[in-house]
Write a protein that holds these residues in place. Sequence first.
Motif, mmCIF file in Angstrom:
data_model
loop_
_atom_site.group_PDB
_atom_site.id
_atom_site.type_symbol
_atom_site.label_atom_id
_atom_site.label_comp_id
_atom_site.label_asym_id
_atom_site.label_seq_id
_atom_site.Cartn_x
_atom_site.Cartn_y
_atom_site.Cartn_z
ATOM 1 N N SER A 76 2.668 1.776 -3.251
ATOM 2 C CA SER A 76 1.817 2.385 -4.268
ATOM 3 C C SER A 76 1.705 3.888 -4.067
ATOM 4 O O SER A 76 1.753 4.668 -5.030
ATOM 5 C CB SER A 76 0.423 1.744 -4.249
ATOM 6 N N PHE A 77 1.545 4.309 -2.824
ATOM 7 C CA PHE A 77 1.433 5.743 -2.555
ATOM 8 C C PHE A 77 2.751 6.456 -2.854
ATOM 9 O O PHE A 77 2.761 7.585 -3.360
ATOM 10 C CB PHE A 77 1.015 5.985 -1.104
ATOM 11 N N TYR A 124 -4.830 -2.882 -6.406
ATOM 12 C CA TYR A 124 -3.756 -2.437 -7.286
ATOM 13 C C TYR A 124 -2.502 -3.299 -7.155
ATOM 14 O O TYR A 124 -1.894 -3.679 -8.150
ATOM 15 C CB TYR A 124 -3.443 -0.981 -6.954
ATOM 16 N N ARG A 125 -2.116 -3.579 -5.940
ATOM 17 C CA ARG A 125 -0.941 -4.436 -5.718
ATOM 18 C C ARG A 125 -1.262 -5.452 -4.620
ATOM 19 O O ARG A 125 -0.968 -5.210 -3.442
ATOM 20 C CB ARG A 125 0.282 -3.589 -5.323
ATOM 21 N N GLU A 155 -8.550 0.073 -2.700
ATOM 22 C CA GLU A 155 -7.847 0.261 -3.961
ATOM 23 C C GLU A 155 -6.416 -0.275 -3.881
ATOM 24 O O GLU A 155 -5.891 -0.862 -4.830
ATOM 25 C CB GLU A 155 -7.841 1.749 -4.336
ATOM 26 N N SER A 156 -5.759 -0.071 -2.746
ATOM 27 C CA SER A 156 -4.399 -0.583 -2.571
ATOM 28 C C SER A 156 -4.386 -2.100 -2.684
ATOM 29 O O SER A 156 -3.496 -2.682 -3.297
ATOM 30 C CB SER A 156 -3.834 -0.161 -1.216
ATOM 31 N N PHE A 185 -3.788 3.902 -10.256
ATOM 32 C CA PHE A 185 -3.999 3.849 -8.823
ATOM 33 C C PHE A 185 -4.904 5.017 -8.430
ATOM 34 O O PHE A 185 -4.477 6.169 -8.474
ATOM 35 C CB PHE A 185 -2.653 3.927 -8.092
ATOM 36 N N MET A 224 0.850 -1.204 0.000
ATOM 37 C CA MET A 224 0.000 0.000 0.000
ATOM 38 C C MET A 224 0.880 1.247 0.000
ATOM 39 O O MET A 224 0.680 2.159 -0.820
ATOM 40 C CB MET A 224 -0.913 -0.021 1.227
ATOM 41 N N ILE A 261 -7.524 6.217 -5.491
ATOM 42 C CA ILE A 261 -8.043 5.884 -4.164
ATOM 43 C C ILE A 261 -9.518 6.224 -4.006
ATOM 44 O O ILE A 261 -10.125 5.873 -2.999
ATOM 45 C CB ILE A 261 -7.218 6.562 -3.044
#
Lengths: 400, 65
Positions: A248-249, A276-277, A272-273, A324, A245, A326
């Motif tokens: 990703s950010f 996404y991954r 979403e995190s 990505f 997470m 959120i």
Amino acid sequence: MVANESFTVDELVQTPWLPWERVAPETNVVRSARGVEVLGYDVSSALLRNTDFSTGLLELFDHSGVDDATFRDLVESSVNYAEGAAHTRLRAAIGSFFTPARVAAMRADVRADIEAALDDIGDAAEVELVGQLIRDVPAGVFARLLGVDPIAHGDFISRISEESVRVFEMDPTLGEHVTLAWTELTNWVDDLIAIHTPGTPDSNVIDHLLAQQAAGNVTANDIRSALVTLLAASTDTTQILAALMFWSFAANPDQWQRLREHPELASSAVTESARYRPGDAWIFRVATVDTHIDNVPVHAGDHVFALIGAAHRDQRVFTSPDQFDIGRSERMPLNWGVGRHFCMGRMFAVMELEELLLATSQRWERIEHQDPAAAAAAPYLSVQQQLPLRVHRAAASVPA
Amino acid sequence: MPTLNPDTHACIGAGICTNTAPSVFELNDNGLVRLRTVDVDPADVEAVDAAIAICPAQALAWAQG
């Protein structure tokens, strides 16, 4: 269905959404050397719900070269493997402990622990986020659920989860390692049960299970199996998900800024995190009967892999799946499964991830990879052990 | 009496609703939600509200009108 060998397992572990670079976007199922690979979101979701497919835990131990009958019996009777009436009984008895009220009651303590760790980090510009923040969070929560001291047992809980879940790698060369890990895990659980001083049924998961036993809903063997299963699943997946997470950010600073300006997006940011991954490239299943998946014949005993990393980038379901975002509110990610074997600990994991985001985004106005090129080139799951970030402290706190 | 919308196709089997409002929600053999009743007793409305709010799949809703 497309011919096999579109991607290797190693490629999949490194880039869980890689299949879409090799197969047509309308593809749902691919046959590979190891079995049946399911890519499409809807087909993956249906697979995970389908009672014709078992979780395959016994097969995982077989493939890992672990032939200890004790573990086989334990796994076979566990809530993660049982089906039908046995599963319903176990799920109700164990799952009834994991309530929204319990999550809510723990949230303030989790936040306090995170703030304390951030105080220790202080004004440091370079942080190794796993060791300095992430690792202690899920371990602390699980220690509290067990009713044991987080400081005394947190490290063990983290380590044993990391080592126990290596059975999912299905690597025969890890047989001895997996056997040792599960031996240590079961011995610790036996000691924990032996020294436990009974409290009120609501105190911790052990007392809850003892109350279920007194009510005739579970046996002593069920309690042992449940605790072993819970501990194995306890921290590793949440720890990896938290690190991914932040990864990703760090790679999407606009979304970090968006979160700082809109902390109410923390919940959808966690979702979403996870999409996404995801920490796991697939969820394993074994066909128990001759059947089919999306009109593709599958035989009893076939190994089937719901490729959730690919499913999460299914453009038939997600708009701009490689972005990505959120604020996304489409389909639920499949990280925690679907249906009868859905992860009982999901609410706790989500709460931990939300508090991590809220606390850090309040203190740090910007986060970035210390070495973006190295971060991009690193093994996907290197975040299990470390995540080196550069952080920029906010001039003034943003209320969250 | 308040009424639930029985359209629960989005359910992912989290089971949180059954812990939150067990007199209204249960899980079927596939681990997905099944309504024990569409007509909700007023005493259960608060619990059902909580279940609707916390459902991770947003699969639950009151009937409109």
